[in-house]
Design a protein around this motif. Sequence first.
Motif, PDB file in Angstrom:
ATOM      1  N   ASP A  31      20.985 -24.214  42.394  1.00 28.63           N
ATOM      2  CA  ASP A  31      20.774 -25.137  41.277  1.00 28.63           C
ATOM      3  C   ASP A  31      21.476 -26.473  41.529  1.00 28.63           C
ATOM      4  OD1 ASP A  31      19.657 -22.892  40.219  1.00 28.63           O
ATOM      5  OD2 ASP A  31      20.867 -22.877  38.374  1.00 28.63           O
ATOM      6  N   ASP A  32      21.149 -27.418  40.673  1.00 30.36           N
ATOM      7  CA  ASP A  32      21.876 -28.689  40.486  1.00 30.36           C
ATOM      8  C   ASP A  32      21.688 -29.712  41.610  1.00 30.36           C
ATOM      9  OD1 ASP A  32      22.697 -27.285  38.313  1.00 30.36           O
ATOM     10  OD2 ASP A  32      24.851 -27.524  38.633  1.00 30.36           O
ATOM     11  N   HIS A  44      15.044 -28.153  36.965  1.00 30.77           N
ATOM     12  CA  HIS A  44      16.266 -27.695  36.293  1.00 30.77           C
ATOM     13  C   HIS A  44      16.598 -28.730  35.220  1.00 30.77           C
ATOM     14  CE1 HIS A  44      19.814 -25.233  35.990  1.00 30.77           C
ATOM     15  NE2 HIS A  44      20.654 -26.132  36.483  1.00 30.77           N
ATOM     16  N   HIS A  96      20.121 -32.187  33.350  1.00 32.79           N
ATOM     17  CA  HIS A  96      20.959 -30.997  33.193  1.00 32.79           C
ATOM     18  C   HIS A  96      21.359 -30.790  31.733  1.00 32.79           C
ATOM     19  CE1 HIS A  96      23.798 -27.771  34.244  1.00 32.79           C
ATOM     20  NE2 HIS A  96      23.081 -27.686  35.343  1.00 32.79           N
ATOM     21  N   HIS A 145      24.908 -22.926  43.811  1.00 33.41           N
ATOM     22  CA  HIS A 145      24.672 -24.349  43.543  1.00 33.41           C
ATOM     23  C   HIS A 145      24.665 -25.123  44.852  1.00 33.41           C
ATOM     24  CE1 HIS A 145      25.875 -22.613  39.715  1.00 33.41           C
ATOM     25  NE2 HIS A 145      25.176 -23.589  39.160  1.00 33.41           N
TER      26      HIS A 145
END
Length: 433
Positions: free
Chosen positions: A231-232, A282, A286, A374
Amino acid sequence: MAAVICLSAFSCAPSKKKAFQDEANAFFEQYKGTFSGSEKIYEYSESGSFYINKPVTKDEAFDKKLTEFCQNAKDEFLKSAKSAQDTLFIASKTYNPGQDIFGTELIVQKTLSRNVSNEYYYFNSKEFSKDLSFNALVNAKRTLTSDKSKMKKADIKKLKSSKNAQLLYTDTGIDVIYNAGDILPASDGEVRISVPYGELYPVLPDAIKENTEQPERTIDTTKKLVALTFDDGPHSKYTAQILDTLEKYGQVATFFDVGNRVADNAEVTIRAKAMGCEVAGHSWSHANLQTSSKEKIEQEIEKADSALEAVLGEKPYMMRPPYGAVGKTLLSVSDEYLIGWSVDTLDWKSRDAEKVIASVKSERTLDGDVILMHAIYKSTADAVDKLVPWLINNGYQLVTVSELINYKYNDILETGKYYDANYFNGKAKPDYN
Ligand code: ZN
Protein backbone atom coordinates in the motif's frame (compact mmCIF):
# COMPACT_ATOMS: atom_id res chain seq x y z
CA MET A 1 -23.76 -32.65 -74.83
CA ALA A 2 -27.50 -32.38 -74.35
CA ALA A 3 -28.78 -31.27 -71.03
CA VAL A 4 -30.67 -33.85 -69.01
CA ILE A 5 -34.27 -32.81 -68.89
CA CYS A 6 -36.34 -34.15 -66.09
CA LEU A 7 -39.60 -35.63 -67.29
CA SER A 8 -40.89 -37.64 -64.40
CA ALA A 9 -40.58 -37.95 -60.69
CA PHE A 10 -38.59 -41.11 -61.17
CA SER A 11 -35.93 -39.61 -63.45
CA CYS A 12 -35.69 -36.54 -61.20
CA ALA A 13 -34.43 -38.70 -58.38
CA PRO A 14 -30.72 -38.61 -59.37
CA SER A 15 -30.61 -34.81 -59.47
CA LYS A 16 -32.40 -34.55 -56.14
CA LYS A 17 -29.92 -37.05 -54.84
CA LYS A 18 -27.11 -34.93 -56.23
CA ALA A 19 -28.60 -31.86 -54.58
CA PHE A 20 -28.68 -33.75 -51.30
CA GLN A 21 -25.02 -34.70 -51.68
CA ASP A 22 -24.01 -31.14 -52.54
CA GLU A 23 -25.89 -29.81 -49.56
CA ALA A 24 -24.22 -32.34 -47.27
CA ASN A 25 -20.76 -31.55 -48.67
CA ALA A 26 -21.29 -27.83 -48.18
CA PHE A 27 -22.33 -28.56 -44.59
CA PHE A 28 -19.20 -30.66 -43.97
CA GLU A 29 -16.99 -28.00 -45.53
CA GLN A 30 -18.01 -25.54 -42.77
CA TYR A 31 -16.71 -27.86 -40.08
CA LYS A 32 -13.41 -29.03 -41.46
CA GLY A 33 -10.89 -29.71 -38.73
CA THR A 34 -7.18 -30.47 -38.94
CA PHE A 35 -7.63 -34.18 -38.32
CA SER A 36 -8.41 -36.09 -41.50
CA GLY A 37 -9.24 -39.73 -40.62
CA SER A 38 -12.95 -40.17 -41.20
CA GLU A 39 -15.75 -42.48 -42.22
CA LYS A 40 -18.76 -41.45 -44.30
CA ILE A 41 -22.13 -43.12 -43.79
CA TYR A 42 -24.62 -42.18 -46.42
CA GLU A 43 -28.11 -42.97 -47.65
CA TYR A 44 -30.59 -41.22 -49.90
CA SER A 45 -34.03 -42.67 -49.27
CA GLU A 46 -37.73 -41.84 -49.49
CA SER A 47 -37.99 -42.73 -45.80
CA GLY A 48 -35.36 -40.14 -44.79
CA SER A 49 -31.86 -39.30 -46.02
CA PHE A 50 -28.73 -39.05 -43.94
CA TYR A 51 -25.07 -38.23 -44.42
CA ILE A 52 -22.74 -38.78 -41.49
CA ASN A 53 -19.07 -37.89 -41.44
CA LYS A 54 -17.48 -39.19 -38.28
CA PRO A 55 -13.81 -39.43 -37.31
CA VAL A 56 -11.81 -42.63 -37.13
CA THR A 57 -9.02 -42.07 -34.61
CA LYS A 58 -7.89 -45.68 -34.12
CA ASP A 59 -8.57 -45.24 -30.41
CA GLU A 60 -11.03 -48.12 -30.33
CA ALA A 61 -13.00 -47.11 -27.26
CA PHE A 62 -13.34 -43.55 -28.49
CA ASP A 63 -14.34 -44.60 -32.03
CA LYS A 64 -16.92 -46.96 -30.56
CA LYS A 65 -18.42 -44.16 -28.47
CA LEU A 66 -18.76 -41.95 -31.56
CA THR A 67 -20.17 -44.77 -33.68
CA GLU A 68 -22.80 -45.53 -31.05
CA PHE A 69 -23.75 -41.88 -30.80
CA CYS A 70 -24.18 -41.57 -34.59
CA GLN A 71 -26.13 -44.83 -34.75
CA ASN A 72 -28.54 -43.64 -32.06
CA ALA A 73 -28.95 -40.25 -33.72
CA LYS A 74 -29.72 -41.98 -37.03
CA ASP A 75 -32.28 -44.37 -35.45
CA GLU A 76 -33.99 -41.46 -33.66
CA PHE A 77 -34.12 -39.47 -36.90
CA LEU A 78 -35.52 -42.32 -39.01
CA LYS A 79 -38.40 -42.71 -36.55
CA SER A 80 -39.62 -39.19 -37.44
CA ALA A 81 -38.49 -38.91 -41.09
CA LYS A 82 -41.18 -39.16 -43.78
CA SER A 83 -39.50 -38.25 -47.10
CA ALA A 84 -36.14 -37.96 -48.82
CA GLN A 85 -36.25 -34.23 -48.02
CA ASP A 86 -36.15 -35.06 -44.33
CA THR A 87 -32.40 -35.09 -43.75
CA LEU A 88 -29.83 -35.73 -41.06
CA PHE A 89 -26.29 -34.39 -41.40
CA ILE A 90 -23.63 -35.10 -38.83
CA ALA A 91 -20.33 -33.32 -39.34
CA SER A 92 -17.34 -33.75 -37.07
CA LYS A 93 -14.40 -31.60 -36.18
CA THR A 94 -11.62 -33.53 -34.53
CA TYR A 95 -8.52 -32.27 -32.75
CA ASN A 96 -5.41 -34.23 -31.80
CA PRO A 97 -3.24 -32.09 -29.49
CA GLY A 98 -1.11 -34.97 -28.22
CA GLN A 99 -0.35 -38.52 -29.22
CA ASP A 100 -3.35 -40.42 -27.81
CA ILE A 101 -5.59 -37.44 -27.04
CA PHE A 102 -8.54 -36.54 -29.23
CA GLY A 103 -11.32 -34.02 -28.89
CA THR A 104 -14.29 -34.24 -31.24
CA GLU A 105 -17.27 -31.99 -31.69
CA LEU A 106 -20.22 -33.37 -33.58
CA ILE A 107 -22.56 -30.96 -35.29
CA VAL A 108 -25.95 -32.53 -35.86
CA GLN A 109 -28.28 -30.84 -38.33
CA LYS A 110 -31.74 -32.28 -38.65
CA THR A 111 -34.38 -31.18 -41.17
CA LEU A 112 -37.86 -32.56 -40.54
CA SER A 113 -40.83 -31.18 -42.53
CA ARG A 114 -38.58 -28.23 -43.47
CA ASN A 115 -37.80 -27.39 -39.83
CA VAL A 116 -34.04 -27.17 -39.40
CA SER A 117 -32.39 -27.74 -36.02
CA ASN A 118 -28.72 -27.73 -35.04
CA GLU A 119 -27.23 -29.46 -32.03
CA TYR A 120 -23.65 -29.67 -30.80
CA TYR A 121 -22.00 -32.48 -28.87
CA TYR A 122 -18.50 -32.74 -27.43
CA PHE A 123 -16.41 -35.85 -26.87
CA ASN A 124 -12.93 -36.38 -25.46
CA SER A 125 -10.86 -39.54 -25.73
CA LYS A 126 -9.20 -38.84 -22.38
CA GLU A 127 -10.84 -37.80 -19.13
CA PHE A 128 -9.81 -34.45 -17.70
CA SER A 129 -7.87 -34.61 -14.46
CA LYS A 130 -9.44 -32.72 -11.58
CA ASP A 131 -6.63 -30.14 -11.65
CA LEU A 132 -6.90 -29.62 -15.39
CA SER A 133 -10.66 -29.13 -15.46
CA PHE A 134 -10.51 -26.84 -12.40
CA ASN A 135 -7.80 -24.67 -13.93
CA ALA A 136 -9.51 -24.52 -17.33
CA LEU A 137 -12.80 -23.46 -15.72
CA VAL A 138 -11.22 -20.81 -13.49
CA ASN A 139 -9.24 -19.45 -16.41
CA ALA A 140 -12.37 -19.25 -18.57
CA LYS A 141 -14.25 -17.49 -15.76
CA ARG A 142 -11.41 -14.97 -15.45
CA THR A 143 -11.65 -14.27 -19.18
CA LEU A 144 -15.41 -13.87 -18.98
CA THR A 145 -15.36 -11.63 -15.91
CA SER A 146 -12.71 -9.35 -17.42
CA ASP A 147 -15.36 -8.27 -19.95
CA LYS A 148 -17.52 -5.88 -17.93
CA SER A 149 -20.22 -5.56 -20.60
CA LYS A 150 -20.71 -9.32 -20.56
CA MET A 151 -20.67 -9.51 -16.77
CA LYS A 152 -23.56 -7.06 -16.52
CA LYS A 153 -25.70 -9.58 -18.35
CA ALA A 154 -24.20 -12.67 -16.78
CA ASP A 155 -25.82 -14.84 -14.18
CA ILE A 156 -23.04 -14.65 -11.58
CA LYS A 157 -24.48 -17.42 -9.43
CA LYS A 158 -24.54 -19.84 -12.35
CA LEU A 159 -21.11 -18.72 -13.46
CA LYS A 160 -19.74 -19.34 -9.96
CA SER A 161 -20.87 -22.94 -9.91
CA SER A 162 -20.68 -23.49 -13.68
CA LYS A 163 -21.50 -27.16 -13.34
CA ASN A 164 -22.88 -27.23 -16.85
CA ALA A 165 -19.74 -26.16 -18.65
CA GLN A 166 -18.41 -28.66 -21.15
CA LEU A 167 -14.74 -29.07 -21.92
CA LEU A 168 -13.10 -30.03 -25.20
CA TYR A 169 -9.48 -30.74 -26.13
CA THR A 170 -8.66 -28.72 -29.26
CA ASP A 171 -5.37 -28.33 -31.12
CA THR A 172 -4.37 -25.16 -29.24
CA GLY A 173 -6.11 -25.32 -25.88
CA ILE A 174 -9.11 -26.41 -23.92
CA ASP A 175 -12.42 -24.96 -25.00
CA VAL A 176 -14.86 -24.25 -22.18
CA ILE A 177 -18.40 -24.25 -23.52
CA TYR A 178 -21.54 -22.97 -21.81
CA ASN A 179 -24.87 -23.74 -23.47
CA ALA A 180 -26.99 -20.86 -24.68
CA GLY A 181 -28.87 -19.40 -21.71
CA ASP A 182 -26.63 -20.99 -19.09
CA ILE A 183 -24.76 -17.87 -17.99
CA LEU A 184 -25.67 -15.20 -20.54
CA PRO A 185 -29.11 -14.57 -22.06
CA ALA A 186 -30.05 -17.27 -24.56
CA SER A 187 -30.00 -14.71 -27.37
CA ASP A 188 -26.20 -14.47 -26.93
CA GLY A 189 -25.97 -18.11 -28.01
CA GLU A 190 -23.40 -20.64 -26.89
CA VAL A 191 -20.51 -19.10 -24.90
CA ARG A 192 -17.20 -20.64 -25.86
CA ILE A 193 -13.85 -19.67 -24.37
CA SER A 194 -10.53 -21.11 -25.52
CA VAL A 195 -7.95 -21.50 -22.77
CA PRO A 196 -4.51 -21.87 -24.37
CA TYR A 197 -2.54 -24.92 -23.24
CA GLY A 198 0.35 -22.67 -22.14
CA GLU A 199 -1.83 -21.18 -19.40
CA LEU A 200 -2.53 -24.67 -18.07
CA TYR A 201 1.04 -25.90 -18.35
CA PRO A 202 1.62 -27.28 -14.81
CA VAL A 203 -1.47 -29.51 -14.97
CA LEU A 204 -1.40 -30.68 -18.61
CA PRO A 205 -1.27 -34.38 -19.53
CA ASP A 206 2.28 -35.32 -20.60
CA ALA A 207 1.26 -35.96 -24.21
CA ILE A 208 0.12 -32.33 -24.57
CA LYS A 209 2.92 -30.91 -22.41
CA GLU A 210 5.43 -32.30 -24.90
CA ASN A 211 3.90 -30.14 -27.64
CA THR A 212 3.46 -27.01 -25.51
CA GLU A 213 6.00 -24.31 -24.84
CA GLN A 214 6.35 -23.56 -21.14
CA PRO A 215 5.47 -19.90 -20.53
CA GLU A 216 7.47 -17.67 -18.18
CA ARG A 217 4.74 -17.68 -15.57
CA THR A 218 1.65 -19.80 -15.05
CA ILE A 219 -0.41 -20.35 -11.96
CA ASP A 220 0.29 -23.71 -10.42
CA THR A 221 -2.66 -24.67 -8.24
CA THR A 222 -0.80 -27.69 -6.94
CA LYS A 223 1.26 -25.18 -4.92
CA LYS A 224 0.23 -23.08 -1.94
CA LEU A 225 -0.90 -19.64 -3.09
CA VAL A 226 -0.25 -16.36 -1.27
CA ALA A 227 -0.66 -12.70 -2.25
CA LEU A 228 1.77 -9.98 -1.19
CA THR A 229 0.21 -6.52 -1.22
CA PHE A 230 1.91 -3.13 -0.98
CA ASP A 231 0.00 0.00 0.00
CA ASP A 232 0.70 3.74 0.02
CA GLY A 233 3.13 3.82 -2.96
CA PRO A 234 4.18 4.12 -5.60
CA HIS A 235 7.68 4.99 -4.38
CA SER A 236 10.41 5.65 -6.93
CA LYS A 237 13.06 3.78 -4.93
CA TYR A 238 11.34 1.14 -2.78
CA THR A 239 8.62 0.09 -5.22
CA ALA A 240 11.47 -0.37 -7.71
CA GLN A 241 13.43 -2.48 -5.20
CA ILE A 242 10.37 -4.67 -4.55
CA LEU A 243 9.86 -5.11 -8.29
CA ASP A 244 13.53 -6.05 -8.75
CA THR A 245 13.08 -8.87 -6.22
CA LEU A 246 9.81 -10.08 -7.76
CA GLU A 247 11.34 -10.01 -11.22
CA LYS A 248 14.40 -11.93 -10.08
CA TYR A 249 12.20 -14.81 -8.90
CA GLY A 250 9.50 -14.54 -11.60
CA GLN A 251 6.77 -13.64 -9.09
CA VAL A 252 4.04 -11.01 -8.85
CA ALA A 253 2.29 -8.89 -6.20
CA THR A 254 -0.52 -6.36 -5.90
CA PHE A 255 0.03 -2.64 -5.39
CA PHE A 256 -2.62 -0.36 -3.88
CA ASP A 257 -1.43 3.08 -4.89
CA VAL A 258 -2.33 6.46 -3.47
CA GLY A 259 -3.68 8.48 -6.41
CA ASN A 260 -1.77 11.70 -5.75
CA ARG A 261 1.58 9.85 -5.88
CA VAL A 262 1.02 8.13 -9.21
CA ALA A 263 1.89 10.84 -11.74
CA ASP A 264 5.28 11.51 -10.08
CA ASN A 265 6.10 7.79 -9.99
CA ALA A 266 4.71 6.69 -13.32
CA GLU A 267 7.74 4.62 -14.28
CA VAL A 268 7.49 2.05 -11.46
CA THR A 269 3.70 1.96 -11.82
CA ILE A 270 3.95 1.05 -15.50
CA ARG A 271 6.70 -1.47 -14.77
CA ALA A 272 4.60 -3.25 -12.12
CA LYS A 273 1.71 -3.68 -14.52
CA ALA A 274 3.98 -4.86 -17.34
CA MET A 275 5.39 -7.54 -15.02
CA GLY A 276 1.91 -8.99 -14.46
CA CYS A 277 1.37 -7.36 -11.07
CA GLU A 278 -2.05 -6.00 -10.21
CA VAL A 279 -2.12 -2.23 -9.72
CA ALA A 280 -5.16 -0.80 -7.98
CA GLY A 281 -6.29 2.26 -6.04
CA HIS A 282 -5.93 3.28 -2.39
CA SER A 283 -7.97 6.53 -2.68
CA TRP A 284 -6.63 9.87 -3.96
CA SER A 285 -5.32 11.31 -0.66
CA HIS A 286 -5.26 8.31 1.70
CA ALA A 287 -8.56 9.44 3.17
CA ASN A 288 -10.53 7.49 5.75
CA LEU A 289 -13.71 6.69 3.80
CA GLN A 290 -15.59 4.91 6.58
CA THR A 291 -17.87 7.80 7.49
CA SER A 292 -17.31 10.03 4.47
CA SER A 293 -20.20 11.30 2.38
CA LYS A 294 -21.14 9.62 -0.86
CA GLU A 295 -19.76 12.61 -2.80
CA LYS A 296 -16.41 12.56 -0.99
CA ILE A 297 -16.04 8.81 -1.48
CA GLU A 298 -16.83 8.99 -5.19
CA GLN A 299 -14.40 11.87 -5.63
CA GLU A 300 -11.55 10.07 -3.81
CA ILE A 301 -12.03 6.90 -5.85
CA GLU A 302 -12.61 8.61 -9.19
CA LYS A 303 -9.53 10.83 -8.89
CA ALA A 304 -7.30 7.92 -7.93
CA ASP A 305 -8.67 5.79 -10.76
CA SER A 306 -8.13 8.58 -13.28
CA ALA A 307 -4.52 9.03 -12.13
CA LEU A 308 -3.88 5.30 -12.66
CA GLU A 309 -5.71 5.31 -15.97
CA ALA A 310 -3.54 8.20 -17.16
CA VAL A 311 -0.35 6.17 -16.78
CA LEU A 312 -1.64 2.61 -17.31
CA GLY A 313 -4.20 3.17 -20.05
CA GLU A 314 -7.00 1.51 -18.13
CA LYS A 315 -8.94 2.02 -14.94
CA PRO A 316 -8.35 -0.31 -12.02
CA TYR A 317 -11.25 -2.55 -11.04
CA MET A 318 -10.41 -2.87 -7.37
CA MET A 319 -9.26 -0.75 -4.44
CA ARG A 320 -8.13 -1.08 -0.87
CA PRO A 321 -9.84 1.37 1.48
CA PRO A 322 -7.18 3.26 3.53
CA TYR A 323 -6.91 1.87 7.09
CA GLY A 324 -9.22 -0.96 5.98
CA ALA A 325 -11.97 1.42 7.01
CA VAL A 326 -15.21 0.37 5.37
CA GLY A 327 -18.67 1.74 6.02
CA LYS A 328 -22.09 1.21 4.53
CA THR A 329 -21.80 4.20 2.21
CA LEU A 330 -18.52 2.95 0.71
CA LEU A 331 -20.02 -0.50 0.17
CA SER A 332 -23.03 0.96 -1.59
CA VAL A 333 -21.40 3.57 -3.82
CA SER A 334 -18.32 1.78 -5.00
CA ASP A 335 -18.61 -0.22 -8.17
CA GLU A 336 -15.13 -1.57 -7.46
CA TYR A 337 -14.01 -4.65 -5.60
CA LEU A 338 -12.97 -3.73 -2.05
CA ILE A 339 -9.93 -5.64 -0.88
CA GLY A 340 -8.61 -6.04 2.66
CA TRP A 341 -5.95 -8.41 4.01
CA SER A 342 -5.50 -11.34 6.37
CA VAL A 343 -1.91 -10.99 7.63
CA ASP A 344 -0.74 -7.60 8.92
CA THR A 345 3.06 -7.27 9.13
CA LEU A 346 2.83 -3.90 10.95
CA ASP A 347 5.80 -2.86 8.82
CA TRP A 348 4.80 0.81 9.09
CA LYS A 349 5.19 0.59 12.86
CA SER A 350 8.34 -1.48 13.28
CA ARG A 351 10.29 -0.12 10.26
CA ASP A 352 12.50 -3.13 10.89
CA ALA A 353 13.07 -5.71 8.15
CA GLU A 354 13.77 -8.53 10.60
CA LYS A 355 10.53 -7.90 12.47
CA VAL A 356 8.56 -7.85 9.21
CA ILE A 357 10.11 -11.18 8.20
CA ALA A 358 9.45 -12.66 11.64
CA SER A 359 5.78 -11.62 11.57
CA VAL A 360 5.25 -13.44 8.26
CA LYS A 361 7.18 -16.53 9.33
CA SER A 362 5.22 -16.77 12.57
CA GLU A 363 2.02 -17.66 10.69
CA ARG A 364 1.18 -21.36 10.82
CA THR A 365 0.35 -21.32 7.13
CA LEU A 366 0.05 -18.59 4.53
CA ASP A 367 -1.88 -20.64 1.99
CA GLY A 368 -4.69 -18.39 0.79
CA ASP A 369 -3.50 -15.34 2.74
CA VAL A 370 -3.18 -11.71 1.70
CA ILE A 371 -0.17 -10.09 3.37
CA LEU A 372 -0.27 -6.37 4.07
CA MET A 373 2.90 -4.31 3.62
CA HIS A 374 3.76 -0.80 2.48
CA ALA A 375 5.84 0.19 -0.52
CA ILE A 376 7.33 3.34 1.04
CA TYR A 377 9.85 1.93 3.54
CA LYS A 378 13.38 0.69 2.96
CA SER A 379 12.89 -1.85 5.76
CA THR A 380 9.91 -3.37 3.92
CA ALA A 381 11.73 -3.57 0.58
CA ASP A 382 14.68 -5.22 2.39
CA ALA A 383 12.32 -7.69 4.06
CA VAL A 384 10.83 -8.60 0.66
CA ASP A 385 14.33 -9.42 -0.64
CA LYS A 386 14.43 -12.26 1.89
CA LEU A 387 10.75 -13.17 2.10
CA VAL A 388 10.24 -13.97 -1.57
CA PRO A 389 12.90 -16.72 -1.77
CA TRP A 390 11.79 -18.02 1.65
CA LEU A 391 8.19 -18.34 0.42
CA ILE A 392 9.27 -20.10 -2.77
CA ASN A 393 11.45 -22.53 -0.82
CA ASN A 394 8.47 -23.30 1.39
CA GLY A 395 6.28 -24.32 -1.54
CA TYR A 396 4.39 -21.09 -2.17
CA GLN A 397 3.60 -19.39 -5.42
CA LEU A 398 3.00 -15.64 -5.27
CA VAL A 399 -0.16 -14.53 -7.03
CA THR A 400 -2.15 -11.31 -7.37
CA VAL A 401 -5.22 -10.72 -5.21
CA SER A 402 -7.70 -11.46 -7.98
CA GLU A 403 -5.79 -14.62 -8.91
CA LEU A 404 -5.93 -15.71 -5.27
CA ILE A 405 -9.69 -15.16 -5.10
CA ASN A 406 -10.25 -16.96 -8.42
CA TYR A 407 -7.83 -19.87 -8.04
CA LYS A 408 -7.62 -20.42 -4.29
CA TYR A 409 -11.23 -19.71 -3.38
CA ASN A 410 -12.75 -20.65 -6.76
CA ASP A 411 -14.71 -17.44 -6.45
CA ILE A 412 -15.62 -14.48 -8.62
CA LEU A 413 -15.08 -10.92 -7.38
CA GLU A 414 -18.22 -8.99 -6.63
CA THR A 415 -18.94 -5.40 -5.71
CA GLY A 416 -20.79 -4.40 -2.54
CA LYS A 417 -18.72 -6.50 -0.17
CA TYR A 418 -15.39 -6.22 1.57
CA TYR A 419 -12.88 -9.05 1.16
CA ASP A 420 -11.37 -9.06 4.64
CA ALA A 421 -9.50 -11.42 6.96
CA ASN A 422 -12.56 -13.60 7.50
CA TYR A 423 -12.84 -14.16 3.79
CA PHE A 424 -9.18 -14.92 3.15
CA ASN A 425 -8.84 -17.29 6.03
CA GLY A 426 -11.75 -19.16 4.56
CA LYS A 427 -13.64 -19.13 7.84
CA ALA A 428 -16.61 -17.05 6.87
CA LYS A 429 -17.74 -14.87 4.01
CA PRO A 430 -17.91 -11.17 4.92
CA ASP A 431 -21.42 -9.93 5.46
CA TYR A 432 -21.79 -6.17 5.32
CA ASN A 433 -25.05 -6.11 3.37
ZN1 ZN B 1 -2.58 2.97 3.42
